[in-house]
Structure formats: structure tokens, C-alpha cells
Design an enzyme around this catalytic site. Structure first.
Site, mmCIF file in Angstrom:
data_model
loop_
_atom_site.group_PDB
_atom_site.id
_atom_site.type_symbol
_atom_site.label_atom_id
_atom_site.label_comp_id
_atom_site.label_asym_id
_atom_site.label_seq_id
_atom_site.Cartn_x
_atom_site.Cartn_y
_atom_site.Cartn_z
ATOM 1 N N THR A 18 -5.582 3.641 -55.958
ATOM 2 C CA THR A 18 -4.787 4.317 -57.052
ATOM 3 C C THR A 18 -4.336 3.049 -58.053
ATOM 4 O O THR A 18 -4.268 3.427 -59.189
ATOM 5 C CB THR A 18 -3.381 4.993 -56.456
ATOM 6 O OG1 THR A 18 -3.799 6.252 -55.631
ATOM 7 C CG2 THR A 18 -2.474 5.317 -57.789
ATOM 8 N N SER A 64 -9.401 4.493 -50.489
ATOM 9 C CA SER A 64 -9.451 3.953 -49.407
ATOM 10 C C SER A 64 -9.393 4.883 -48.292
ATOM 11 O O SER A 64 -9.636 4.669 -47.066
ATOM 12 C CB SER A 64 -8.130 3.078 -49.293
ATOM 13 O OG SER A 64 -6.879 3.919 -49.163
ATOM 14 N N THR A 97 -3.346 2.852 -50.875
ATOM 15 C CA THR A 97 -2.371 2.811 -49.973
ATOM 16 C C THR A 97 -2.731 3.704 -48.836
ATOM 17 O O THR A 97 -1.977 3.633 -47.669
ATOM 18 C CB THR A 97 -1.021 3.568 -50.719
ATOM 19 O OG1 THR A 97 -1.468 5.084 -50.889
ATOM 20 C CG2 THR A 97 -0.550 2.722 -51.843
ATOM 21 N N ASP A 98 -3.559 4.748 -48.909
ATOM 22 C CA ASP A 98 -3.739 5.631 -47.890
ATOM 23 C C ASP A 98 -4.420 4.985 -46.422
ATOM 24 O O ASP A 98 -3.524 5.613 -45.278
ATOM 25 C CB ASP A 98 -4.814 6.898 -48.182
ATOM 26 C CG ASP A 98 -4.190 7.732 -49.246
ATOM 27 O OD1 ASP A 98 -2.764 7.584 -49.352
ATOM 28 O OD2 ASP A 98 -4.723 8.678 -49.768
HETATM 29 C C1 SIN Z 1 -6.420 5.426 -51.978
HETATM 30 O O1 SIN Z 1 -5.893 4.952 -50.747
HETATM 31 O O2 SIN Z 1 -7.346 4.557 -52.589
HETATM 32 C C2 SIN Z 1 -5.958 6.159 -52.891
HETATM 33 C C3 SIN Z 1 -4.228 6.584 -52.758
HETATM 34 C C4 SIN Z 1 -3.378 5.320 -53.223
HETATM 35 O O3 SIN Z 1 -3.873 4.313 -53.391
HETATM 36 O O4 SIN Z 1 -2.147 5.566 -53.073
#
Ligand code: SIN
Length: 325
Positions: A18, A64, A97-98
Site C-alpha cells: 500500500t 504482499s 502490511t498484510d
Molecule cells: C499489501 O499487503 O501489499 C497490501 C496491504 C497493505 O500494504 O496495507
């Protein structure tokens, strides 16, 4: 080494997420596409990074949730190459983050770096009216340059977490991570790290290059499935995996991580199926679906846990250990 001879160069490796997300409408914080903006653009013009000797590299550009072994291997290979350069003080990795907690654990477990590797991310895309990525990237610089910094850490929302403890616990807020009862490593305030705990264990070298080479040479990770015990659970999925192993050995599941209820208790039907799977050679590892705290060993515990790791991290650790075995 005199002060002027201290390594100062920082490397930034981009993998997407993100933090590199783009929405069609400014201010849309949820309907965006992750992994769009080059990492060089994310760092350009950030006051904290001005005048900093930095090398920027795009290793991947993904959401991710779609992480794969080849992306992890590319990241590990670039980390090893840069960590071994004497002039490099540390590395910042931008990541979604995921699945960040899995990548953080993988890097700590494989590399045990004696230099800092700081993962950072964002909850709002780069096109947001008030994106959080620039502040997180600035805070990551403070952590990677902190005196004595080593090992893998995660910087987000002003907090710093260690790879072993960090877990994403909220789908939206700007501080989505928690270190549970261990607590964060520290916080970043006005460009300075205030640390509450010690850095993680490290090898007496910039990086464990031998373990990293073994990881990069893997053709695949072992197939490890993660299941959860719950009210009215049964063993049908586990028995289907056993059947698949008998009829299609090339697809065989080699390990199962089961998140038990409470202190790792399992529905008796699920437990019986897991015992059948173990009798036929599958590795079974117990974890807890409680978001905080490890399984406390108990008499009659049907399966061992993996050093108190969370189910997501235990699944990855088992997949690597079995692939190497
Ligand atoms: C991801 O994990 O690539 C998308 C979600 C995020 O980064 O919060």
C-alpha cells in the site's frame, strides 16, 4: 574504526504494498491498487532522507497477499549482497502490511543480520490526501541509523516492533501492528528511536550468508497447511489431505499447523484426524488461535508447538525446515 570510517550508506529495497499504492481518486484509502509507485519516487524529496547516501532498488512490485518463494528469494539475495558491503550501515525494505509479519520472521530466521534490516509500510496509498508512508519511511531511517541497531524490525505508525513478536491486528488503522504482551521494541519521536527492549539475537557477522544461500537455492518450500480448531470442527479437510498424499504424492502436504482454541486444545474429531495424518508421516505443529501468548506446555499435549511462534510464522518456519530436511 574512526567516526568518519563508520559505514553510513543506507540501501532501500522496494517490494510494493500500500505504501506504493495508487488510487484513481485522491482520498480513497481503501479502493486502490497496491504496488504501483516506484520506491525511488517514494523516497524522493523526503526531508529526512535529504543528503543521505542511499542506494535504491526495486526488488518486486506486488501486493504482499501474493507473496511467493521467488520474491522472498530475490529479497534475501539482494539483502545478503548489500549487507556484506562494508560501507552499508543498514537496509530499509518497503513492504505491504498484510504478510509483513511473515517476511519479517523469515528474514530474521534466515539471515539473523548483525546490521539493521528495517521493514516499513503504510496503511494509506501514496495517492491519499494524507498518506502515512512518508512519515513511516522517515521513521525507518531513524531506526536503521540508531546506535547498535541490528536484526529485523518493523516500523509503522511511530512504533517499532521485532520480527518475532509483530502481528497485524487491525485492517484499517494507522498503527495496525502489535507485539502483544512482549510490547514494541520502541517508538520513534521526532527522528529519534526511544527503545524499551534489546535488539534481537544476531550472528557475529553482517548476515548469515550460509543459511541465506541454502534458502536461495530452494526449489520450493514444503507444502504446509494451516487449519484452525473451532466449535463443531471435524477432520474432513485433514482426511482429504491424507487421501491426496496417497494418490498425488507430488502435491502431498508435508506439514500441518493447527491453531487450537485457548491453550492449544483441539476438537476431538479434528485431533483424531491430525493423529492419523501424523501416523502417516505428516508433521503436525500446535499453536493457539488466541492473539496473545504462546501455548503453555501441558501434560498430554498431543502435538508440540514451534517455539511459541504464531500460526502464520510457525507455518512458514515449518515449510522451510521441511524443505531443507
Ligand atoms: C499489501 O499487503 O501489499 C497490501 C496491504 C497493505 O500494504 O496495507
Amino acid at each position: 574504526m574512526s567516526d568518519s570510517a563508520q559505514p553510513r550508506r543506507i540501501v532501500i529495497l522496494g517490494t510494493g504494498g500500500t505504501i506504493a499504492g495508487r488510487a484513481t481518486r485522491a482520498g480513497d484509502n481503501v479502493g486502490y491498487t497496491a504496488g504501483q509507485v516506484p520506491v525511488s519516487d517514494l523516497v524522493a524529496g523526503l526531508p529526512a532522507w535529504e543528503g543521505q547516501a542511499v542506494d535504491v532498488e526495486q526488488v518486486a512490485q506486488i501486493n504482499s497477499k501474493d507473496m511467493t518463494l521467488p520474491v522472498w528469494q530475490a529479497l534475501v539475495a539482494r539483502l545478503v549482497a548489500h549487507l556484506q558491503r562494508p560501507e552499508v550501515a543498514g537496509i530499509v525494505v518497503t513492504h505491504g502490511t498484510d504478510t509483513l509479519e511473515e517476511t519479517a520472521w523469515l528474514l530474521q530466521s534466515v539471515l539473523k543480520p548483525g546490521k539493521p534490516v528495517v521493514l516499513t509500510c503504510a496503511m494509506r496509498p501514496a495517492t491519499a490526501v494524507a498518506p502515512d508512508g512518508p512519515q513511516n519511511l522517515s521513521d525507518a531511517l531513524a531506526v536503521v541509523q540508531a546506535p547498535g541497531a541490528r536484526g529485523v524490525s518493523v516500523v509503522c505508525g511511530g512504533q517499532v516492533h521485532l520480527a518475532r513478536d509483530v502481528a497485524k491486528v487491525h485492517p484499517y488503522r494507522l498503527q495496525p501492528f502489535s507485539s502483544g504482551e512482549a510490547g514494541p521494541l520502541g517508538v520513534v519521536e521526532e527522528g529519534l528511536l526511544r527503545r524499551f527492549r534489546d535488539w534481537p539475537p544476531a550472528v557475529p557477522a553482517p548476515v548469515d550468508a550460509v543459511a541465506a544461500a541454502r534458502f536461495v537455492a530452494l526449489g520450493s518450500l514444503a507444502r504446509v497447511v494451516w487449519v484452525t480448531s473451532h466449535a463443531d470442527a471435524d477432520g474432513a479437510l485433514i482426511d482429504a489431505l491424507r487421501l491426496q498424499a496417497q494418490h498425488a504424492p507430488e502435491l502431498a502436504c508435508r506439514g500441518i499447523v493447527v491453531s487450537g482454541t485457548g491453550n492449544g486444545s483441539l476438537h476431538q474429531r479434528l485431533q483424531a484426524a491430525l493423529q492419523r495424518a501424523r501416523d502417516e508421516g505428516m508433521a503436525v505443529v500446535l499453536a493457539t488461535r488466541c492473539p496473545e501468548g504462546p501455548v503453555v506446555p501441558w501434560s498430554g499435549q498431543p502435538f508440540a508447538d514451534l517455539d511459541g511462534l504464531s500460526p502464520a510464522k510457525a507455518r512458514l518456519e515449518l515449510a522451510w525446515r521441511l524443505a531443507e530436511a
